[in-house]
Design a protein around this motif. Structure first.
Motif, PDB file in Angstrom:
ATOM      1  N   GLY A  35     -40.151 -13.124 -14.453  1.00 39.80           N
ATOM      2  CA  GLY A  35     -41.055 -12.091 -13.974  1.00 39.80           C
ATOM      3  C   GLY A  35     -41.851 -12.465 -12.744  1.00 39.80           C
ATOM      4  O   GLY A  35     -41.339 -13.062 -11.818  1.00 39.80           O
ATOM      5  N   HIS A  36     -43.123 -12.106 -12.782  1.00 43.63           N
ATOM      6  CA  HIS A  36     -43.992 -12.243 -11.613  1.00 43.63           C
ATOM      7  C   HIS A  36     -44.794 -13.533 -11.597  1.00 43.63           C
ATOM      8  O   HIS A  36     -45.718 -13.662 -10.813  1.00 43.63           O
ATOM      9  CB  HIS A  36     -44.959 -11.058 -11.559  1.00 43.63           C
ATOM     10  CG  HIS A  36     -44.267  -9.752 -11.457  1.00 43.63           C
ATOM     11  ND1 HIS A  36     -43.633  -9.341 -10.313  1.00 43.63           N
ATOM     12  CD2 HIS A  36     -44.076  -8.774 -12.359  1.00 43.63           C
ATOM     13  CE1 HIS A  36     -43.095  -8.151 -10.515  1.00 43.63           C
ATOM     14  NE2 HIS A  36     -43.343  -7.789 -11.760  1.00 43.63           N
ATOM     15  N   GLY A  37     -44.470 -14.472 -12.444  1.00 44.98           N
ATOM     16  CA  GLY A  37     -45.275 -15.687 -12.516  1.00 44.98           C
ATOM     17  C   GLY A  37     -44.436 -16.934 -12.625  1.00 44.98           C
ATOM     18  O   GLY A  37     -43.216 -16.921 -12.488  1.00 44.98           O
ATOM     19  N   LEU A  38     -45.117 -18.004 -12.932  1.00 47.72           N
ATOM     20  CA  LEU A  38     -44.503 -19.309 -13.102  1.00 47.72           C
ATOM     21  C   LEU A  38     -44.195 -19.525 -14.573  1.00 47.72           C
ATOM     22  O   LEU A  38     -45.076 -19.382 -15.419  1.00 47.72           O
ATOM     23  CB  LEU A  38     -45.478 -20.396 -12.625  1.00 47.72           C
ATOM     24  CG  LEU A  38     -45.162 -21.822 -13.035  1.00 47.72           C
ATOM     25  CD1 LEU A  38     -43.976 -22.345 -12.228  1.00 47.72           C
ATOM     26  CD2 LEU A  38     -46.374 -22.711 -12.836  1.00 47.72           C
ATOM     27  N   VAL A  39     -42.959 -19.807 -14.881  1.00 47.63           N
ATOM     28  CA  VAL A  39     -42.545 -20.246 -16.211  1.00 47.63           C
ATOM     29  C   VAL A  39     -41.595 -21.407 -15.942  1.00 47.63           C
ATOM     30  O   VAL A  39     -40.457 -21.205 -15.536  1.00 47.63           O
ATOM     31  CB  VAL A  39     -41.854 -19.129 -17.017  1.00 47.63           C
ATOM     32  CG1 VAL A  39     -41.491 -19.634 -18.408  1.00 47.63           C
ATOM     33  CG2 VAL A  39     -42.731 -17.891 -17.119  1.00 47.63           C
ATOM     34  N   ASP A  40     -42.088 -22.633 -16.131  1.00 44.01           N
ATOM     35  CA  ASP A  40     -41.368 -23.815 -15.690  1.00 44.01           C
ATOM     36  C   ASP A  40     -41.266 -24.828 -16.825  1.00 44.01           C
ATOM     37  O   ASP A  40     -42.279 -25.171 -17.440  1.00 44.01           O
ATOM     38  CB  ASP A  40     -42.120 -24.430 -14.504  1.00 44.01           C
ATOM     39  CG  ASP A  40     -41.433 -25.647 -13.937  1.00 44.01           C
ATOM     40  OD1 ASP A  40     -40.218 -25.578 -13.679  1.00 44.01           O
ATOM     41  OD2 ASP A  40     -42.115 -26.666 -13.751  1.00 44.01           O
ATOM     42  N   VAL A  41     -40.057 -25.285 -17.112  1.00 41.33           N
ATOM     43  CA  VAL A  41     -39.835 -26.349 -18.081  1.00 41.33           C
ATOM     44  C   VAL A  41     -39.369 -27.561 -17.288  1.00 41.33           C
ATOM     45  O   VAL A  41     -38.425 -27.466 -16.505  1.00 41.33           O
ATOM     46  CB  VAL A  41     -38.769 -25.964 -19.131  1.00 41.33           C
ATOM     47  CG1 VAL A  41     -38.551 -27.109 -20.115  1.00 41.33           C
ATOM     48  CG2 VAL A  41     -39.169 -24.694 -19.857  1.00 41.33           C
ATOM     49  N   ARG A  42     -40.047 -28.672 -17.503  1.00 39.42           N
ATOM     50  CA  ARG A  42     -39.737 -29.879 -16.748  1.00 39.42           C
ATOM     51  C   ARG A  42     -39.827 -31.116 -17.628  1.00 39.42           C
ATOM     52  O   ARG A  42     -40.689 -31.194 -18.481  1.00 39.42           O
ATOM     53  CB  ARG A  42     -40.793 -30.022 -15.656  1.00 39.42           C
ATOM     54  CG  ARG A  42     -40.232 -30.395 -14.339  1.00 39.42           C
ATOM     55  CD  ARG A  42     -41.318 -30.269 -13.325  1.00 39.42           C
ATOM     56  NE  ARG A  42     -41.161 -28.982 -12.683  1.00 39.42           N
ATOM     57  CZ  ARG A  42     -41.252 -28.826 -11.381  1.00 39.42           C
ATOM     58  NH1 ARG A  42     -41.551 -29.829 -10.621  1.00 39.42           N
ATOM     59  NH2 ARG A  42     -41.069 -27.652 -10.862  1.00 39.42           N
ATOM     60  N   LEU A  87     -43.828 -27.506 -20.651  1.00 34.56           N
ATOM     61  CA  LEU A  87     -43.732 -26.112 -20.215  1.00 34.56           C
ATOM     62  C   LEU A  87     -45.023 -25.764 -19.494  1.00 34.56           C
ATOM     63  O   LEU A  87     -46.113 -26.067 -19.989  1.00 34.56           O
ATOM     64  CB  LEU A  87     -43.554 -25.198 -21.432  1.00 34.56           C
ATOM     65  CG  LEU A  87     -43.718 -23.698 -21.204  1.00 34.56           C
ATOM     66  CD1 LEU A  87     -42.602 -23.150 -20.326  1.00 34.56           C
ATOM     67  CD2 LEU A  87     -43.757 -22.963 -22.534  1.00 34.56           C
ATOM     68  N   HIS A  88     -44.901 -25.140 -18.321  1.00 44.03           N
ATOM     69  CA  HIS A  88     -46.068 -24.667 -17.580  1.00 44.03           C
ATOM     70  C   HIS A  88     -45.917 -23.176 -17.329  1.00 44.03           C
ATOM     71  O   HIS A  88     -44.819 -22.710 -16.988  1.00 44.03           O
ATOM     72  CB  HIS A  88     -46.202 -25.414 -16.248  1.00 44.03           C
ATOM     73  CG  HIS A  88     -46.465 -26.870 -16.443  1.00 44.03           C
ATOM     74  ND1 HIS A  88     -45.468 -27.805 -16.341  1.00 44.03           N
ATOM     75  CD2 HIS A  88     -47.590 -27.537 -16.773  1.00 44.03           C
ATOM     76  CE1 HIS A  88     -45.981 -28.996 -16.587  1.00 44.03           C
ATOM     77  NE2 HIS A  88     -47.261 -28.860 -16.863  1.00 44.03           N
ATOM     78  N   LEU A  89     -47.013 -22.449 -17.495  1.00 44.96           N
ATOM     79  CA  LEU A  89     -47.036 -20.993 -17.332  1.00 44.96           C
ATOM     80  C   LEU A  89     -48.199 -20.613 -16.422  1.00 44.96           C
ATOM     81  O   LEU A  89     -49.277 -21.191 -16.529  1.00 44.96           O
ATOM     82  CB  LEU A  89     -47.270 -20.302 -18.685  1.00 44.96           C
ATOM     83  CG  LEU A  89     -46.328 -20.633 -19.831  1.00 44.96           C
ATOM     84  CD1 LEU A  89     -46.980 -20.307 -21.159  1.00 44.96           C
ATOM     85  CD2 LEU A  89     -45.076 -19.829 -19.661  1.00 44.96           C
ATOM     86  N   GLU A 101     -54.115 -12.125 -16.077  1.00 43.08           N
ATOM     87  CA  GLU A 101     -54.024 -13.469 -15.508  1.00 43.08           C
ATOM     88  C   GLU A 101     -53.795 -14.463 -16.642  1.00 43.08           C
ATOM     89  O   GLU A 101     -54.429 -14.361 -17.691  1.00 43.08           O
ATOM     90  CB  GLU A 101     -55.324 -13.804 -14.779  1.00 43.08           C
ATOM     91  CG  GLU A 101     -55.360 -15.178 -14.168  1.00 43.08           C
ATOM     92  CD  GLU A 101     -56.667 -15.447 -13.419  1.00 43.08           C
ATOM     93  OE1 GLU A 101     -56.762 -16.525 -12.821  1.00 43.08           O
ATOM     94  OE2 GLU A 101     -57.579 -14.596 -13.432  1.00 43.08           O
ATOM     95  N   TYR A 102     -52.895 -15.417 -16.424  1.00 44.23           N
ATOM     96  CA  TYR A 102     -52.642 -16.410 -17.464  1.00 44.23           C
ATOM     97  C   TYR A 102     -52.302 -17.764 -16.848  1.00 44.23           C
ATOM     98  O   TYR A 102     -51.727 -17.859 -15.769  1.00 44.23           O
ATOM     99  CB  TYR A 102     -51.517 -15.959 -18.412  1.00 44.23           C
ATOM    100  CG  TYR A 102     -50.188 -15.719 -17.736  1.00 44.23           C
ATOM    101  CD1 TYR A 102     -49.210 -16.704 -17.685  1.00 44.23           C
ATOM    102  CD2 TYR A 102     -49.906 -14.497 -17.134  1.00 44.23           C
ATOM    103  CE1 TYR A 102     -47.990 -16.484 -17.061  1.00 44.23           C
ATOM    104  CE2 TYR A 102     -48.696 -14.262 -16.512  1.00 44.23           C
ATOM    105  CZ  TYR A 102     -47.754 -15.264 -16.479  1.00 44.23           C
ATOM    106  OH  TYR A 102     -46.558 -15.036 -15.853  1.00 44.23           O
ATOM    107  N   HIS A 103     -52.733 -18.813 -17.555  1.00 49.86           N
ATOM    108  CA  HIS A 103     -52.480 -20.193 -17.152  1.00 49.86           C
ATOM    109  C   HIS A 103     -52.304 -21.009 -18.424  1.00 49.86           C
ATOM    110  O   HIS A 103     -53.154 -20.921 -19.325  1.00 49.86           O
ATOM    111  CB  HIS A 103     -53.657 -20.767 -16.351  1.00 49.86           C
ATOM    112  CG  HIS A 103     -54.006 -19.949 -15.160  1.00 49.86           C
ATOM    113  ND1 HIS A 103     -53.340 -20.075 -13.966  1.00 49.86           N
ATOM    114  CD2 HIS A 103     -54.922 -18.973 -14.990  1.00 49.86           C
ATOM    115  CE1 HIS A 103     -53.856 -19.210 -13.103  1.00 49.86           C
ATOM    116  NE2 HIS A 103     -54.813 -18.528 -13.702  1.00 49.86           N
ATOM    117  N   GLY A 104     -51.236 -21.789 -18.510  1.00 45.60           N
ATOM    118  CA  GLY A 104     -51.047 -22.567 -19.719  1.00 45.60           C
ATOM    119  C   GLY A 104     -50.074 -23.703 -19.574  1.00 45.60           C
ATOM    120  O   GLY A 104     -49.372 -23.825 -18.571  1.00 45.60           O
TER     121      GLY A 104
END
Length: 136
Positions: A45-52, A60-62, A3-6
């Motif tokens: 992949g299976h998660g959120l990798v968002d640059v805004r 960047l949000h992960l 699990e990761y959040h960043g």
């Protein structure tokens, strides 16, 4: 379980951004962020990798939750710091395959693009802080 959040505030440098070269600096930052966006699409992949862009600043949000360790996530976090050495942010990772911290989060702290790791004291140990123990 992984699990990761960043998040990262992406900055080319830690210096002031109001200089006479502001337009040139913004163009360089946009090119730098375009490279990070391309890498984010590859990581996906299976998660959120968002640059805004928010109010003229790139972020960047992960976030994600996988069945197994994904070393690409912390590596990407470090890569962003190397590409944008004025950046700062945090990445929280809970990896039950991590022998040193199987029941806790590890915090990856980015300051001026450099990443350090430390054990988390706010959400760890996961049992009993955020989850109840298993009962047989």
């Amino acid at each position: 379980m992984f699990e990761y959040h960043g998040w990262v505030t992406v900055r080319e440098s830690a210096g002031p951004e109001d200089g006479e070269e502001f337009v040139v600096e913004q163009a360089r930052l946009r090119r730098l962020v375009a490279g990070i966006e391309e890498r984010a699409r590859q990581i996906g992949g299976h998660g959120l990798v968002d640059v805004r862009w928010i109010n003229g600043e790139p972020f960047l949000h992960l976030g994600g939750f996988g069945n197994h360790r994904d070393p690409g996530i912390p590596a990407f976090f470090r890569e962003v710091g190397a590409r944008a050495p004025g950046s700062y942010g945090l990445l929280y990772v809970h990896d039950d395959e991590d022998r040193a911290h199987p029941d806790g989060f590890v915090v990856h702290r980015m300051v001026r693009g450099r990443v350090s790791e430390q054990a988390d004291a706010l959400l760890s140990p996961c049992v009993p802080v955020v989850e109840d123990p298993w009962t047989a």
